[in-house]
Scaffold this active site. Structure first.
Site, PDB file in Angstrom:
ATOM      1  N   ARG A   1       1.071  -1.235  -0.038  1.00 55.05           N
ATOM      2  CA  ARG A   1      -0.345  -0.023  -0.538  1.00 55.05           C
ATOM      3  C   ARG A   1       0.726   0.890  -0.406  1.00 55.05           C
ATOM      4  NH1 ARG A   1      -2.138   2.465   4.406  1.00 55.05           N
ATOM      5  NH2 ARG A   1      -1.803   0.535   5.582  1.00 55.05           N
TER       6      ARG A   1
ATOM      7  N   TYR B   1     -16.708  14.629 -16.010  1.00 55.03           N
ATOM      8  CA  TYR B   1     -17.136  13.491 -15.862  1.00 55.03           C
ATOM      9  C   TYR B   1     -18.145  13.541 -14.466  1.00 55.03           C
ATOM     10  CZ  TYR B   1     -17.039   8.276 -15.135  1.00 55.03           C
ATOM     11  OH  TYR B   1     -17.423   6.916 -14.907  1.00 55.03           O
TER      12      TYR B   1
ATOM     13  N   ASP C   1      -8.062  16.759 -15.918  1.00 54.30           N
ATOM     14  CA  ASP C   1      -7.886  15.254 -15.738  1.00 54.30           C
ATOM     15  C   ASP C   1      -8.002  14.953 -17.782  1.00 54.30           C
ATOM     16  OD1 ASP C   1      -9.766  12.416 -16.720  1.00 54.30           O
ATOM     17  OD2 ASP C   1     -11.375  12.857 -15.769  1.00 54.30           O
TER      18      ASP C   1
ATOM     19  N   LYS D   1      -8.334   4.049 -19.639  1.00 52.64           N
ATOM     20  CA  LYS D   1      -9.330   3.840 -21.005  1.00 52.64           C
ATOM     21  C   LYS D   1      -7.940   4.030 -21.413  1.00 52.64           C
ATOM     22  CE  LYS D   1     -12.782   5.462 -18.350  1.00 52.64           C
ATOM     23  NZ  LYS D   1     -13.285   4.410 -17.890  1.00 52.64           N
TER      24      LYS D   1
END
Ligand SMILES: Cc1ncc(COP(=O)(O)O)c(C=O)c1O
Length: 394
Positions: free
Chosen positions: A59, A112, A184, A209
């Site tokens: 992590r 978005y 973004d 994407k």
């Protein structure tokens, strides 16, 4: 991070982020481990204190994830990158790392949907105020700035409306108001747009994407310009826990090697298909940055290295026409998401936003005949043939 100093981005795609490994594998191995052993208590202490470089717990840091992060940081021209569990984990990390209670964010109204929702619900619950503006008119951003504005957040081109904002000019406005600017960059990838070089401070992507490009990973990434910002973001991401896992990082790094040639093909194909759709009698309007009819065509030419693989258009026949198109395509896959090697088609009114009803869709600015195409890397003639036979049925 290891920089290899290759000049051209297509060479960087293949070589960036590849480090030194014991057996000289040509790709970084997958360290599919949650934790790393210490030689002694003293070594453990040194690692935790940061006196010794090494790995403790996935992590926090993991070599496979780091290799992918280094690659993307280099492609975006940034200092370092942070791999996140999804694009939304990246958006959330940008907000939680840059904003505090009582502060304000200016956000483009064309982002978005879930990005808007995070600001309007979760961030609002923590006392962070947001103003949404049409950022294609740069003045609107300047007018929305307040004394306590700490972040300007823009998506360009936007999903699904495909509008483009002037990143360099908006960065100047943000900085004049002592705010950071985040972009973004999901629709472009660093091959087609490098916001940091335009003065932007923070870039993020849904790696689900184009960066991964093969529709088999959910992931996100944030790229920053300096060590201080990186350390601050890293602490927050590691503590909140929305990190990517080693296997997904490996897959993204694999996808990055073909990013330059994929983006080139996405652009070539999309240009041909957009030109075809623009002339089709069933199409009311089309938004594609490579067409002169796009309202920000000149700006796209200036700030992008290509128009990209995403097309949005409106069918004259509304909901019913959209439904017929969806049920008639054969090669184009009916699915949400985008940026993969396969062409995908989505009609919000009959699919993702059907349950909202016509009034709900109107309020959300989703017109009944709106169709979004994510153009893949198949032969463009085959995609056009498929769309053609389906549009004839309307
Ligand atoms: C522009 C943009 N940003 C962020 C996201 C969220 O990414 P993810 O689905 O990986 O969380 C998406 C997803 O479609 C997107 O299109």
């Amino acid at each position: 991070m290891s920089k290899n100093n290759y000049k051209n981005i297509d060479t960087k795609c293949v070589h960036a982020g590849i480090g030194e490994y014991q057996f000289r594998p040509v790709v970084p191995p997958i360290y599919q481990t949650s934790t790393f052993g210490f030689e002694s208590a003293a070594e453990g202490a040194e690692l935790f204190e940061g006196k010794k470089k090494g790995y403790i717990y996935t992590r926090m840091f993991n070599p496979t994830i780091e290799a992918m992060e280094n690659s993307i940081a280099e492609l975006e021209g940034g200092h370092k990158a942070l791999g996140c569990a999804s694009g939304m984990a990246a958006v959330n990390t940008v907000f939680t790392s840059t904003l505090k209670t009582g502060e304000h964010v200016v956000c483009s109204s064309a982002v978005y949907g879930p990005t808007t929702t995070i600001l309007k619900t979760i961030m609002a619950n923590f006392g962070i105020e947001s103003t949404f503006v049409d950022s294609t008119r740069t003045k609107n951003v300047a007018d929305a700035m307040k004394k306590n504005t700490k972040l300007v957040f823009i998506e360009s081109p936007s999903n699904p409306t495909m509008v483009i904002s002037d990143l360099a000019e908006i960065a100047k406005i943000a900085h004049a108001g002592n705010a950071k600017m985040a972009v973004d960059n999901t629709f472009m990838s660093p091959i087609l747009q490098q916001p940091l070089s335009l003065g932007v401070d923070i870039v993020m992507h849904s790696m689900t994407k184009f960066l991964n490009g093969h529709a088999d990973v959910v992931g996100g990434v944030i790229i920053v310009k300096d060590e201080e910002t990186y350390t601050h973001f890293r602490k927050i991401l590691n503590q909140l826990g929305g990190v990517i896992d080693p296997f997904n990082a490996f897959l993204v790094h694999r996808g990055l090697k073909t990013l330059a040639i994929r983006m080139q093909k996405h652009c070539e194909n999309a240009m041909k298909i957009a030109a075809y759709l623009e002339k089709h009698p069933a199409v009311e309007w089309i938004m594609y940055p490579g067409l002169k009819s796009h309202p920000q065509y000149e700006l796209a030419k200036k700030q992008q290295n290509g128009p990209g693989g995403m097309i949005t258009f409106e069918l004259k026949g509304g909901l019913e026409a959209g439904r017929i198109l969806m049920d008639s395509v054969k090669l184009c896959g009916l699915a949400v998401s985008l940026g993969g090697v396969e062409t995908l088609i989505e009609h919000p009114a009959s699919m993702t936003h059907f349950s909202m009803g016509p009034d709900g869709r109107k309020a959300a600015n989703i017109s009944e005949g709106l169709v979004r195409l994510s153009i893949g890397i198949e032969n463009a003639d085959d995609i056009i043939e498929d769309l053609d036979q389906a549009l004839q049925k309307i």
